[in-house]
Design an enzyme around this catalytic site. Structure first.
Site, PDB file in Angstrom:
ATOM      1  N   GLU A 201      60.473  34.919  -7.301  1.00 41.62           N
ATOM      2  CA  GLU A 201      62.052  34.625  -7.337  1.00 41.62           C
ATOM      3  C   GLU A 201      62.631  35.347  -8.600  1.00 41.62           C
ATOM      4  OE1 GLU A 201      62.337  31.161  -4.112  1.00 41.62           O
ATOM      5  OE2 GLU A 201      63.084  30.885  -6.054  1.00 41.62           O
TER       6      GLU A 201
ATOM      7  N   ALA B  86      57.521  25.922  -2.652  1.00 39.21           N
ATOM      8  CA  ALA B  86      56.503  24.698  -2.201  1.00 39.21           C
ATOM      9  C   ALA B  86      55.470  25.269  -1.065  1.00 39.21           C
ATOM     10  CB  ALA B  86      57.516  23.630  -1.589  1.00 39.21           C
TER      11      ALA B  86
ATOM     12  N   LEU C 287      61.327  24.227  -7.546  1.00 40.37           N
ATOM     13  CA  LEU C 287      60.384  24.107  -6.556  1.00 40.37           C
ATOM     14  C   LEU C 287      61.043  23.797  -5.062  1.00 40.37           C
ATOM     15  CD1 LEU C 287      57.235  24.592  -6.443  1.00 40.37           C
ATOM     16  CD2 LEU C 287      57.119  22.140  -6.964  1.00 40.37           C
ATOM     17  N   HIS C 288      61.857  24.706  -4.534  1.00 38.25           N
ATOM     18  CA  HIS C 288      62.426  24.402  -3.426  1.00 38.25           C
ATOM     19  C   HIS C 288      61.438  24.807  -2.303  1.00 38.25           C
ATOM     20  CE1 HIS C 288      63.509  28.479  -2.493  1.00 38.25           C
ATOM     21  NE2 HIS C 288      63.671  28.679  -3.749  1.00 38.25           N
ATOM     22  N   ALA C 289      61.981  25.036  -0.981  1.00 44.53           N
ATOM     23  CA  ALA C 289      61.048  25.086   0.114  1.00 44.53           C
ATOM     24  C   ALA C 289      60.034  26.256  -0.051  1.00 44.53           C
ATOM     25  CB  ALA C 289      61.914  25.101   1.449  1.00 44.53           C
TER      26      ALA C 289
END
Lengths: 102, 330
Positions: free
Chosen positions: A101, A33, A28-30
């Site tokens: 992704e 998020a 859960l990166h930028a």
């Protein structure tokens, strides 16, 4: 009469929770998020996301990133409000889709 | 890696690109001081057009070779050309010089402070070609004149937006009328930054490398503020509040909160705004009552400055976060 109606509407507020696992490789990166918050903010219900005892608002990007939920992390997600079920369903879909992704 | 930033370009709607007509007279008027030019003769030639923004040394032409003669350019007679002419017999010299003046050249410049001999000056008058003298060394003159000509020939467009200099970062602020551009510019001036142009900005492409913004002559130093009217920025805020021209480093588009469907919340993706084929970093700021837009633009400009130093806050933060999560997982 009106008062009574309002009360009954308040009674129908949904309170739901669900365990979800982050499966995309980068976690859960930028960008995920931001997508999470976009979906969460579309709903009127409150959304809370917990990981290892730390709980934050599902409508806060900084909060979500603070959780540092990598691949395999289990999130405990609570939704409270009239459209809680819908919100949880959409969030689950988003997580399942690996945030577009991988 | 899938967290690679996406890149998107918006092209400016401004279409009225015009490459200006540069006459010898206009060139002389604009750059006489810098290039130390003095009109020696051939005043009748001031109306001629300079058709290419550069210089030519007509050595080969004086030797009689006219294939590939760059007649559209300003012709410079340096020490070499002058000593060549001197070594010819008088009738030969006159013939060769007349041939040069009869080509469609814009004008002649004699460098190193030399004077044209009277017989050649007569030819110049007769052909109607302006001749200038400069004390500058030929190479120095050529360099300076080329830069000056490039500037004069630069294509220009008019952008509907205000231009402000924020700590050395030139910011073009766009947005539909009534969205609060002028109020925002006022806020920035109050914070000590300088106004280049209000509402309408002329943007010039310098050699296709960078964009230079300036105010139209008529509106320079002035702003229109709804409810107050036209104010003179220099009189109200002082000379420090204005700047004649500034490079465009960042384009900010102000948009009504309700018209924006998706707002970039993380700043990982790069967006560009294209003016005259040059791409400038671009961001969109949602406007809502109570939001201090001037402050937001100030921060955006400073973040842009950091990016110019190779420091992308969002990207760095995200890479740190990703490696933290990877470390936890392993």
């Amino acid at each position: 009469m009106g008062l009574l109606n309002r009360r009954s509407a308040a009674d129908s507020v949904e309170k739901l929770e669900k365990e979800m696992t982050i499966i995309n490789r980068l976690g859960l990166h930028a960008r995920p998020a931001a997508m999470f918050v976009r979906v969460a903010s579309r709903h009127r219900c409150d959304i809370w996301v917990a990981k290892e005892g730390e709980e934050i608002s599902g409508k806060s990007i900084m909060g979500l990133m603070m959780l540092a939920a990598g691949q395999g992390s289990k999130l405990h997600i609570r939704a409270e409000g009239p459209d809680a079920a819908q919100a949880l369903q959409e969030i689950e879909q988003l997580i399942q889709s690996r945030f577009n992704e991988d | 890696m899938s967290s690679e930033p996406a890149v998107q370009t918006i092209t400016s709607g401004a279409q009225r690109t015009n490459v200006p007509v540069v006459t010898v007279g206009a060139f002389y008027e604009r750059h006489a001081k810098k290039l130390q030019l003095k009109l020696e003769g051939g005043r009748g030639g001031l109306e001629r057009r300079i058709r290419e923004p550069t210089i030519n040394r007509p050595g080969l032409a004086l030797a009689g070779f006219y294939a590939y003669f760059a007649e559209k350019r300003v012709q410079v007679l340096g020490a070499a050309e002058q000593s060549y002419l001197k070594n010819l017999t008088r009738p030969q010299r006159r013939r060769r010089f007349r041939a040069l003046c009869q080509a469609k050249i814009p004008c002649l410049v004699v460098s190193r402070g030399f004077h044209l001999p009277p017989d050649l000056l007569a030819i110049v008058e007769e052909a109607g070609v302006a001749v200038f003298r400069t004390p500058m060394i030929t190479m120095k003159f050529i360099n300076a004149a080329t830069i000056a000509l490039e500037y004069d020939f630069s294509p220009t467009v008019t952008e509907f937006g205000s231009m402000v200099d924020i700590l050395g970062i030139g910011v073009l602020i766009r947005g539909a009328s009534g969205v609060g551009k002028s109020e925002c510019v006022l806020g920035l001036i109050e914070r000590g930054y300088s106004l280049v142009s209000d509402d309408v900005t002329r943007v010039k492409s310098l050699e296709g490398r960078e964009l230079m913004a300036t105010a139209p002559d008529v509106t320079r130093y002035h702003m229109e503020v709804r409810g107050i009217g036209i104010i003179n920025v220099v009189s109200v805020f002082g000379i420090g509040a204005i700047r004649i021209e500034k490079r465009v480093d960042l384009v900010v588009t102000l948009k009504d909160w309700q018209e924006l469907e998706e707002v970039d919340r993380i700043g990982l993706d790069r967006e560009f705004y294209e003016i005259l084929k040059i791409q400038v970093p671009h961001i969109t700021i949602p406007v809502r009552p109570g939001r201090d837009i001037a402050r937001l633009i100030e921060v955006a400009a400073m973040d842009q400055k950091l990016k110019g130093l190779g420091l992308n806050s969002a990207l760095e933060f995200n890479n740190k976060l990703i490696s933290l999560m990877e470390a936890q997982g392993s």
